[in-house]
Motif scaffolding. Structure first.
Motif, mmCIF file in Angstrom:
data_model
loop_
_atom_site.group_PDB
_atom_site.id
_atom_site.type_symbol
_atom_site.label_atom_id
_atom_site.label_comp_id
_atom_site.label_asym_id
_atom_site.label_seq_id
_atom_site.Cartn_x
_atom_site.Cartn_y
_atom_site.Cartn_z
ATOM 1 N N UNK A 104 -21.225 16.142 118.321
ATOM 2 C CA UNK A 104 -21.258 17.601 118.201
ATOM 3 C C UNK A 104 -22.699 18.112 118.270
ATOM 4 N N UNK A 105 -23.582 17.432 117.583
ATOM 5 C CA UNK A 105 -24.991 17.832 117.606
ATOM 6 C C UNK A 105 -25.554 17.668 119.007
ATOM 7 N N UNK A 106 -25.187 16.586 119.652
ATOM 8 C CA UNK A 106 -25.680 16.317 120.989
ATOM 9 C C UNK A 106 -25.281 17.441 121.948
ATOM 10 N N UNK A 108 -24.552 20.567 121.114
ATOM 11 C CA UNK A 108 -25.314 21.757 120.775
ATOM 12 C C UNK A 108 -26.756 21.656 121.262
ATOM 13 N N UNK A 109 -27.319 20.473 121.097
ATOM 14 C CA UNK A 109 -28.710 20.272 121.512
ATOM 15 C C UNK A 109 -28.855 20.517 123.013
ATOM 16 N N UNK A 112 -28.920 24.105 123.733
ATOM 17 C CA UNK A 112 -30.167 24.755 123.321
ATOM 18 C C UNK A 112 -31.347 24.363 124.200
ATOM 19 N N UNK A 113 -31.289 23.146 124.760
ATOM 20 C CA UNK A 113 -32.347 22.753 125.700
ATOM 21 C C UNK A 113 -32.371 23.763 126.849
ATOM 22 N N UNK A 115 -30.977 26.801 126.772
ATOM 23 C CA UNK A 115 -31.266 28.136 126.236
ATOM 24 C C UNK A 115 -32.776 28.371 126.099
ATOM 25 N N UNK A 116 -33.472 27.326 125.651
ATOM 26 C CA UNK A 116 -34.922 27.468 125.481
ATOM 27 C C UNK A 116 -35.575 27.725 126.838
ATOM 28 N N UNK A 119 -33.736 31.222 128.300
ATOM 29 C CA UNK A 119 -33.787 32.395 127.426
ATOM 30 C C UNK A 119 -32.429 32.884 126.975
ATOM 31 N N UNK A 120 -31.363 32.222 127.445
ATOM 32 C CA UNK A 120 -30.070 32.576 126.848
ATOM 33 C C UNK A 120 -29.100 31.406 126.716
ATOM 34 N N UNK A 121 -28.212 31.578 125.721
ATOM 35 C CA UNK A 121 -27.266 30.550 125.344
ATOM 36 C C UNK A 121 -25.984 30.770 126.150
ATOM 37 N N UNK A 124 -20.218 31.125 125.128
ATOM 38 C CA UNK A 124 -20.054 31.495 123.703
ATOM 39 C C UNK A 124 -21.297 31.475 122.866
ATOM 40 N N UNK B 53 -20.509 18.845 109.696
ATOM 41 C CA UNK B 53 -21.911 18.534 109.377
ATOM 42 C C UNK B 53 -22.040 18.008 107.941
ATOM 43 N N UNK B 77 -34.214 30.240 119.457
ATOM 44 C CA UNK B 77 -33.624 29.094 120.159
ATOM 45 C C UNK B 77 -34.417 27.810 119.899
ATOM 46 N N UNK B 81 -33.174 24.481 118.060
ATOM 47 C CA UNK B 81 -33.177 23.205 118.778
ATOM 48 C C UNK B 81 -33.908 22.142 117.964
ATOM 49 N N UNK B 84 -31.844 21.015 114.994
ATOM 50 C CA UNK B 84 -30.724 20.155 115.378
ATOM 51 C C UNK B 84 -31.203 18.754 115.758
ATOM 52 N N UNK B 88 -30.298 15.259 114.084
ATOM 53 C CA UNK B 88 -29.751 14.204 114.941
ATOM 54 C C UNK B 88 -30.469 12.881 114.662
#
Lengths: 124, 124
Positions: A104-106, A108-109, A112-113, A115-116, A119-121, A124, B53, B77, B81, B84, B88
């Motif tokens: 799950x973390x992977x 999300x990570x 976010x990689x 997103x960074x 500039x957007x996620x 959802x 979590x 963001x 990141x 997370x 991890x």
DNA sequence: TTAATAGTTGGAGTGTACTCTAAGTCAAGG
DNA sequence: CCTTGACTTAGAGTACACTCCAACTATTAA
């Protein structure tokens, strides 16, 4: 071996070592004539095991129970075996839980990689 | 969806659900006109993630920190990141610790399997 | 209308595992 | 001889994560 040395070797506080002994997680350590603990190789074995088990999350009272059975001698092999198997199964479940969370973390990570960078996620 | 239903679905107490909301681990759940919580799908997502979590051992305050960043919007963001990734890595270490303990337990268990059969514990 | 049921809140209480404190003892160096 | 530092003990205190409680409100079934 002094409590200081043991605490340095295993990177654990002297207080915690005394605590483990006090609650009966490890056998009583012999004292020299001035009443100071002198850890033997055997004591170190117990300390090592206690630290290993605790850092995986085994509860203190289970380890106390184990030592109690150990001190009762050969009659308790079966009970010790059952206790160990029981903890083994619990650890397997705990590892499975960690694996799910890592997944799950992977996920999300990786979102976010992106997103960074963008500039957007996304999604959802 | 009511708190009772959520607690039954995820097998978690209503008290814990309220606690997670109170400390800010999950966003505030909307109340109906009588002040009763009505969980949306989104809320369930948060609850689910929180439970996942927590059951892997992530600390409450880290999850609180994550939600705080989330609420601050797109500027965070990178911080999210990092948080997370950090968790991890910690979980990987925790899994490694569990693996070591499983090995140790496995060794002890096999010795006790024999001990139970033969009536004595071999080598040390 | 009244009683039971299910929810609400703030805050107190609990269990686990340390962690710290106070008061004291002992051995070695100046 | 006296101080310093490392150790001892019993017991108090702390951090974390719930868990329970009291007092209250709202909905529903009889």
């Amino acid at each position: 071996m002094t409590i200081k040395q043991v605490s340095e070797i295993y990177n654990i506080s002297q207080d915690t070592l005394r605590y483990y002994e006090k609650v009966g997680m490890i056998p009583t350590v012999n004292r020299n004539k001035s009443g100071i603990r002198d850890y033997t190789e055997q004591d170190l074995d117990w300390v090592q095991t206690a630290i290993c088990m605790r850092s995986a999350g085994l509860p203190v009272d289970v380890l106390v129970q184990y030592l109690k059975l150990y001190k009762q001698g050969d009659e308790t092999f079966k009970q010790r075996l059952d206790l160990l198997k029981n903890q083994y199964d619990k650890l397997l479940k705990q590892r499975e839980q960690i694996n799910q969370t890592l997944e799950k973390l992977n996920y999300k990570i990786s979102r976010y990689e992106i997103a960074v960078k963008t500039g957007k996620l996304s999604w959802d």
